[in-house]
Write an enzyme that holds these catalytic residues in place. Structure first.
Site, PDB file in Angstrom:
ATOM      1  N   CYS A  50       0.820  -1.214   0.000  1.00  0.00           N
ATOM      2  CA  CYS A  50       0.000   0.000   0.000  1.00  0.00           C
ATOM      3  C   CYS A  50       0.852   1.262   0.000  1.00  0.00           C
ATOM      4  O   CYS A  50       0.382   2.328  -0.397  1.00  0.00           O
ATOM      5  CB  CYS A  50      -0.942   0.004   1.201  1.00  0.00           C
ATOM      6  SG  CYS A  50      -0.121   0.007   2.801  1.00  0.00           S
ATOM      7  N   SER A 109      10.122   2.663   5.952  1.00  0.00           N
ATOM      8  CA  SER A 109       8.668   2.544   6.046  1.00  0.00           C
ATOM      9  C   SER A 109       8.029   3.823   6.551  1.00  0.00           C
ATOM     10  O   SER A 109       8.678   4.648   7.204  1.00  0.00           O
ATOM     11  CB  SER A 109       8.294   1.387   6.988  1.00  0.00           C
ATOM     12  OG  SER A 109       8.722   0.150   6.472  1.00  0.00           O
ATOM     13  N   ALA A 190      -9.930  -9.237   5.328  1.00  0.00           N
ATOM     14  CA  ALA A 190      -9.486 -10.215   6.326  1.00  0.00           C
ATOM     15  C   ALA A 190      -8.006 -10.511   6.165  1.00  0.00           C
ATOM     16  O   ALA A 190      -7.536 -11.583   6.539  1.00  0.00           O
ATOM     17  CB  ALA A 190     -10.306 -11.503   6.206  1.00  0.00           C
TER      18      ALA A 190
END
EC number: 1.2.1.70
Length: 418
Positions: A50, A109, A190
């Site tokens: 993402c 990150s 999920a």
């Protein structure tokens, strides 16, 4: 051969651009096949999350290699180069090696030191292994990067405080609602991120959780663990009306929750406020939803401020981690440089073995013909010596004629004369 890293991430591009260069997991094999059809590419790994899309490549060095690879990326995603050029970064050689090690260690990150990225890097590596898309150099680099990430995790305090995108989403919910015990939370998806969110919410006394997923089976194990109800995405519309908080992270390529759906939901809720956190890329919730009254919509990029608050504890550890990366990248580059001599050494040994076999065969033939053994051995050693020193002697003479003292010294060192 050279190693390259080409990418785009949360630092260089907004989510609206990042979502357009995502490689979906189910088509990653096709993308790798297409990438390896490029004449200059020897091996490749595609990392797509993402927050980043990156290509790690071993290539034959060419003058226009950057242009070729950017052209492939744009053609694959049906983009114009001018749409992405300013957001792309490019690393070569040691810079590419260091970049991968930093990424795997969580040093690049959005959440400094977050551990999830290592699993994502390993997954990308495994996909290239399955598709036989790795060169030996690239395989060695990734294995080394996993070792570096483990060192960083065990030798520093980079992971001491639990911060992640999932944690940031939950922190936002706690800031807006005085108590999570009295709210209904709807989790869409999920996957790994939703698993982290669900466990965090359970640990903070959320009493009512609903997990919506394409299939019930995938979500059931998590629901059992955290005490949640399971619904399918087809039931999402009717369930939204009961949700105070919606946190969504699926792999869908199209939005799941649209403006029309939310207008109906708000009407049914009599405009009670809703917190919606979209941590998917591409986005699960249409951006226009955020313009509706009583909806507080946050995307991955909006979580950045919350995450920054949790970085202070990790910055000192990051300095130590960067030192580990620098040392390990230097060691890897030394190994890589040594590989360039492997073929030369192999050829040199083969030449010497061929010469030995030739001289031995002639000597044995002479002995079988009745020649004096001692004389044969003397002749063998004389000829072998002359053959072995012929090429180095010519190189020494040429270096002397050229006045090249550096080459002379290198040759002396190579021949063990000093």
């Amino acid at each position: 051969m050279t190693l390259l890293a080409l990418g785009i991430n949360h630092k260089t591009a907004p989510v609206s651009l990042r979502e357009r260069v995502v490689f979906s997991q189910d088509k990653l094999g096709v993308a790798l096949d297409s990438l390896l059809q490029q004449p200059l590419v020897q091996g490749g790994v595609v990392l797509s999350t993402c927050n980043r899309t990156e290509l790690y490549l071993s290539v034959d060095e060419q003058e226009n290699q950057r242009e070729q690879l950017i052209r492939w990326l744009c053609e694959y995603h049906q983009l114009r180069p001018e749409e992405v050029n300013s957001s792309l970064y490019w690393h070569q050689g040691n810079a590419a090696v260091s970049h991968l090690m930093r990424v795997a260690s969580g040093l690049d990150s959005l959440v400094l030191g977050e551990p999830q990225i290592l699993g994502q890097v390993k997954k990308a590596f495994a996909e290239s292994q399955r598709g036989h898309s790795l060169s030996s150099e690239l395989e060695r680099l990734f294995q080394k990067s996993f070792t570096v990430a483990k060192r960083v995790r065990t030798e520093t305090d980079i992971g001491a405080s639990a911060v992640s995108v999932a944690f940031a989403a939950c922190t936002l919910a706690r800031q807006i609602f005085e108590s999570l015990a009295d709210v209904t939370v709807l989790l869409v998806g999920a996957g790994e991120t939703i698993e982290l969110v669900a466990r965090y919410l359970r640990d903070h006394n959320v009493q009512k959780m609903v997990i919506a997923n394409r299939t019930r089976e995938r979500a059931q194990a998590l629901a059992t663990e955290v005490g949640a109800e399971v619904i399918t995405l087809a039931e999402l519309d009717e369930q939204l009306v009961h949700a105070d908080i919606v946190i969504s992270s699926t792999a869908s390529t199209l939005p799941i929750i649209g403006k029309g759906m939310m207008e109906r939901t708000l009407k049914a809720r009599r405009n009670q406020p809703m917190l919606m956190v979209d941590i998917a890329v591409p986005r699960d919730i249409e951006p226009e939803v955020g313009k509706l009254p009583n909806v507080y919509l946050y995307s991955v990029d909006d979580l950045h401020a919350i995450i920054q608050h949790n970085l202070a504890q990790r910055k000192a550890a990051a300095v130590q981690a960067e030192s580990i990366v620098q040392q390990e990248s230097s060691d890897f580059m030394a190994w890589l440089r040594a590989q360039s001599a492997v073929e030369t050494i192999r050829d040199y040994r083969a030449q010497a073995d061929e010469l030995r076999a030739e001289m031995t065969a002639k000597a044995l033939a002479a002995i079988q013909q009745g020649n004096d053994v001692e004389a044969v051995i003397q002749e063998l050693t004389h000829r072998l010596t002359n053959r072995l020193i012929h090429a180095p002697t010519k190189s020494l003479q040429q270096a002397a004629r050229d006045g090249d003292q550096n080459r002379l010294q290198i040759l002396r060192d190579s021949l063990g004369l000093d």
